[in-house]
Design a protein around this motif. Structure first.
Motif, PDB file in Angstrom:
ATOM      1  N   MET A  67      32.219  40.505  43.649  1.00 22.81           N
ATOM      2  CA  MET A  67      32.676  39.997  42.370  1.00 22.81           C
ATOM      3  C   MET A  67      33.682  40.947  41.728  1.00 22.81           C
ATOM      4  O   MET A  67      34.746  40.538  41.242  1.00 22.81           O
ATOM      5  CB  MET A  67      31.480  39.778  41.444  1.00 22.81           C
ATOM      6  CG  MET A  67      31.809  39.053  40.148  1.00 22.81           C
ATOM      7  SD  MET A  67      32.232  40.211  38.835  1.00 22.81           S
ATOM      8  CE  MET A  67      30.678  41.095  38.678  1.00 22.81           C
ATOM      9  N   VAL A  68      33.352  42.239  41.723  1.00 27.64           N
ATOM     10  CA  VAL A  68      34.251  43.247  41.155  1.00 27.64           C
ATOM     11  C   VAL A  68      35.551  43.313  41.952  1.00 27.64           C
ATOM     12  O   VAL A  68      36.643  43.348  41.384  1.00 27.64           O
ATOM     13  CB  VAL A  68      33.563  44.639  41.126  1.00 27.64           C
ATOM     14  CG1 VAL A  68      34.558  45.720  40.718  1.00 27.64           C
ATOM     15  CG2 VAL A  68      32.386  44.629  40.159  1.00 27.64           C
ATOM     16  N   ALA A  69      35.433  43.296  43.272  1.00 29.31           N
ATOM     17  CA  ALA A  69      36.615  43.360  44.136  1.00 29.31           C
ATOM     18  C   ALA A  69      37.515  42.150  43.934  1.00 29.31           C
ATOM     19  O   ALA A  69      38.747  42.284  43.897  1.00 29.31           O
ATOM     20  CB  ALA A  69      36.183  43.458  45.597  1.00 29.31           C
ATOM     21  N   SER A  70      36.922  40.960  43.794  1.00 30.42           N
ATOM     22  CA  SER A  70      37.725  39.746  43.629  1.00 30.42           C
ATOM     23  C   SER A  70      38.500  39.756  42.327  1.00 30.42           C
ATOM     24  O   SER A  70      39.660  39.324  42.284  1.00 30.42           O
ATOM     25  CB  SER A  70      36.815  38.511  43.695  1.00 30.42           C
ATOM     26  OG  SER A  70      35.883  38.504  42.631  1.00 30.42           O
ATOM     27  N   LYS A  71      37.874  40.241  41.267  1.00 31.74           N
ATOM     28  CA  LYS A  71      38.561  40.305  39.973  1.00 31.74           C
ATOM     29  C   LYS A  71      39.701  41.320  40.013  1.00 31.74           C
ATOM     30  O   LYS A  71      40.804  41.051  39.528  1.00 31.74           O
ATOM     31  CB  LYS A  71      37.559  40.659  38.859  1.00 31.74           C
ATOM     32  CG  LYS A  71      36.660  39.512  38.467  1.00 31.74           C
ATOM     33  CD  LYS A  71      35.825  39.850  37.264  1.00 31.74           C
ATOM     34  CE  LYS A  71      35.090  38.615  36.775  1.00 31.74           C
ATOM     35  NZ  LYS A  71      36.002  37.590  36.235  1.00 31.74           N
ATOM     36  N   ILE A  72      39.441  42.482  40.566  1.00 29.66           N
ATOM     37  CA  ILE A  72      40.475  43.513  40.671  1.00 29.66           C
ATOM     38  C   ILE A  72      41.625  43.023  41.534  1.00 29.66           C
ATOM     39  O   ILE A  72      42.802  43.184  41.177  1.00 29.66           O
ATOM     40  CB  ILE A  72      39.880  44.816  41.252  1.00 29.66           C
ATOM     41  CG1 ILE A  72      38.911  45.448  40.248  1.00 29.66           C
ATOM     42  CG2 ILE A  72      41.001  45.802  41.606  1.00 29.66           C
ATOM     43  CD1 ILE A  72      38.169  46.657  40.795  1.00 29.66           C
ATOM     44  N   LEU A  73      41.298  42.410  42.661  1.00 25.98           N
ATOM     45  CA  LEU A  73      42.324  41.915  43.581  1.00 25.98           C
ATOM     46  C   LEU A  73      43.163  40.816  42.932  1.00 25.98           C
ATOM     47  O   LEU A  73      44.401  40.826  43.045  1.00 25.98           O
ATOM     48  CB  LEU A  73      41.665  41.389  44.860  1.00 25.98           C
ATOM     49  CG  LEU A  73      42.605  40.973  45.998  1.00 25.98           C
ATOM     50  CD1 LEU A  73      43.414  42.174  46.480  1.00 25.98           C
ATOM     51  CD2 LEU A  73      41.808  40.368  47.150  1.00 25.98           C
ATOM     52  N   HIS A  74      42.500  39.895  42.254  1.00 26.79           N
ATOM     53  CA  HIS A  74      43.207  38.774  41.622  1.00 26.79           C
ATOM     54  C   HIS A  74      44.223  39.257  40.589  1.00 26.79           C
ATOM     55  O   HIS A  74      45.411  38.905  40.654  1.00 26.79           O
ATOM     56  CB  HIS A  74      42.202  37.834  40.958  1.00 26.79           C
ATOM     57  CG  HIS A  74      42.824  36.800  40.077  1.00 26.79           C
ATOM     58  ND1 HIS A  74      43.516  35.714  40.571  1.00 26.79           N
ATOM     59  CD2 HIS A  74      42.882  36.708  38.720  1.00 26.79           C
ATOM     60  CE1 HIS A  74      43.961  34.988  39.568  1.00 26.79           C
ATOM     61  NE2 HIS A  74      43.589  35.564  38.433  1.00 26.79           N
ATOM     62  N   TYR A  75      43.752  40.060  39.644  1.00 24.81           N
ATOM     63  CA  TYR A  75      44.636  40.506  38.568  1.00 24.81           C
ATOM     64  C   TYR A  75      45.684  41.504  39.061  1.00 24.81           C
ATOM     65  O   TYR A  75      46.801  41.540  38.539  1.00 24.81           O
ATOM     66  CB  TYR A  75      43.815  41.113  37.420  1.00 24.81           C
ATOM     67  CG  TYR A  75      43.020  40.077  36.667  1.00 24.81           C
ATOM     68  CD1 TYR A  75      43.670  39.103  35.908  1.00 24.81           C
ATOM     69  CD2 TYR A  75      41.629  40.056  36.718  1.00 24.81           C
ATOM     70  CE1 TYR A  75      42.940  38.136  35.218  1.00 24.81           C
ATOM     71  CE2 TYR A  75      40.899  39.098  36.022  1.00 24.81           C
ATOM     72  CZ  TYR A  75      41.562  38.140  35.281  1.00 24.81           C
ATOM     73  OH  TYR A  75      40.849  37.178  34.604  1.00 24.81           O
ATOM     74  N   SER A  76      45.345  42.287  40.068  1.00 21.77           N
ATOM     75  CA  SER A  76      46.310  43.238  40.625  1.00 21.77           C
ATOM     76  C   SER A  76      47.455  42.501  41.305  1.00 21.77           C
ATOM     77  O   SER A  76      48.631  42.865  41.133  1.00 21.77           O
ATOM     78  CB  SER A  76      45.624  44.175  41.623  1.00 21.77           C
ATOM     79  OG  SER A  76      44.682  45.006  40.986  1.00 21.77           O
ATOM     80  N   ILE A  77      47.126  41.468  42.066  1.00 19.19           N
ATOM     81  CA  ILE A  77      48.167  40.689  42.748  1.00 19.19           C
ATOM     82  C   ILE A  77      49.092  40.020  41.735  1.00 19.19           C
ATOM     83  O   ILE A  77      50.325  40.028  41.897  1.00 19.19           O
ATOM     84  CB  ILE A  77      47.534  39.631  43.678  1.00 19.19           C
ATOM     85  CG1 ILE A  77      46.867  40.316  44.873  1.00 19.19           C
ATOM     86  CG2 ILE A  77      48.586  38.634  44.160  1.00 19.19           C
ATOM     87  CD1 ILE A  77      46.109  39.373  45.782  1.00 19.19           C
ATOM     88  N   VAL A  78      48.514  39.455  40.681  1.00 19.38           N
ATOM     89  CA  VAL A  78      49.321  38.822  39.635  1.00 19.38           C
ATOM     90  C   VAL A  78      50.267  39.827  38.990  1.00 19.38           C
ATOM     91  O   VAL A  78      51.461  39.557  38.805  1.00 19.38           O
ATOM     92  CB  VAL A  78      48.413  38.176  38.562  1.00 19.38           C
ATOM     93  CG1 VAL A  78      49.248  37.697  37.376  1.00 19.38           C
ATOM     94  CG2 VAL A  78      47.630  37.007  39.155  1.00 19.38           C
ATOM     95  N   LEU A  79      49.745  41.009  38.669  1.00 18.70           N
ATOM     96  CA  LEU A  79      50.568  42.045  38.041  1.00 18.70           C
ATOM     97  C   LEU A  79      51.673  42.521  38.980  1.00 18.70           C
ATOM     98  O   LEU A  79      52.814  42.725  38.548  1.00 18.70           O
ATOM     99  CB  LEU A  79      49.690  43.222  37.617  1.00 18.70           C
ATOM    100  CG  LEU A  79      48.840  43.011  36.363  1.00 18.70           C
ATOM    101  CD1 LEU A  79      47.893  44.184  36.157  1.00 18.70           C
ATOM    102  CD2 LEU A  79      49.715  42.828  35.131  1.00 18.70           C
ATOM    103  N   ILE A  80      51.347  42.714  40.246  1.00 19.13           N
ATOM    104  CA  ILE A  80      52.342  43.168  41.230  1.00 19.13           C
ATOM    105  C   ILE A  80      53.484  42.161  41.340  1.00 19.13           C
ATOM    106  O   ILE A  80      54.661  42.540  41.387  1.00 19.13           O
ATOM    107  CB  ILE A  80      51.689  43.404  42.605  1.00 19.13           C
ATOM    108  CG1 ILE A  80      50.780  44.632  42.555  1.00 19.13           C
ATOM    109  CG2 ILE A  80      52.750  43.593  43.690  1.00 19.13           C
ATOM    110  CD1 ILE A  80      49.932  44.822  43.796  1.00 19.13           C
TER     111      ILE A  80
END
Length: 206
Positions: A67-80
């Motif tokens: 759950m933590v990894a999915s949230k970090i990955l999702h928002y990180s990809i959007v920001l990148i």
């Protein structure tokens, strides 16, 4: 009226070139955009914890680490995506308006990469703080305090190379040297905060 009081061409007093335009954009990213990201994501975990929204995904077998990894990955990809898109658009307009002191596109993309690493670290740190505090605004304020302290420590030369904020400074200078230490320290801090976030989420009763 102002033109009559200042001799010569006023535009000559405003020295803006390609490099300055890009640096101003990076400055905006590290200030205005940073604040927007914090206010947008400050409740990344705390809001779901307080509203018991984690009950459903947990009941479907999702574990805290995923759950933590999915949230970090999702928002990180959007920001990148937004960071590289913003740098590309800014490069196009800067290249169109200013022909002096131009910088290769590869260096601009390298600066975008450094900024991306900083924002990934920011998302991970904010995720940790959001899991720590029940109120999202407290997590946002805590991150602002941490960022302010990090900016103050940047004045200490021996410490500055280990602070994630150094990535922004290097991005502004388009300098490809001296990036190993800040990159490694940012990676290590990101891993630590990610692990602590998982441990924290494992202890929270939903």
């Amino acid at each position: 009226m102002l033109k009559n009081k200042i001799p010569g061409d006023i535009s000559a007093l405003i020295k803006i070139n390609f490099s300055t335009a890009i640096q101003n954009y990076i400055k905006d990213l590290s200030q205005v955009s940073f604040l927007i990201v914090i206010l947008t994501l400050m409740g990344i975990l705390s809001d779901e914890i307080s509203s018991h929204k984690l009950l459903f995904p947990y009941s479907k077998g999702l574990n805290p680490a995923a759950m933590v990894a999915s949230k970090i990955l999702h928002y990180s990809i959007v920001l990148i995506i937004f960071i590289f898109l913003g740098f590309s658009i800014n490069y196009y307009y800067a290249d169109t308006l200013f022909k002096d002191n131009t910088i290769p596109f590869s260096k601009i993309m390298f600066s975008a990469t450094l900024i991306s690493f900083f924002y990934i670290y920011t998302v991970i740190l904010l995720t940790f703080l959001s899991s720590l505090f029940k109120k999202s605004i407290v997590a946002a304020v805590a991150l602002l305090i941490i960022n302010f302290a990090a900016s103050a420590l940047m004045n200490i030369e021996k410490l500055s190379v280990y602070i994630p904020n150094k990535l922004i400074a290097l991005a502004s200078t388009f300098n490809t040297s001296d990036i190993i230490k800040p990159l490694i320290s940012t990676l290590m801090l990101s891993i630590v905060f990610y692990i602590i976030s998982i441990i924290r989420m494992n202890k929270i009763e939903i």
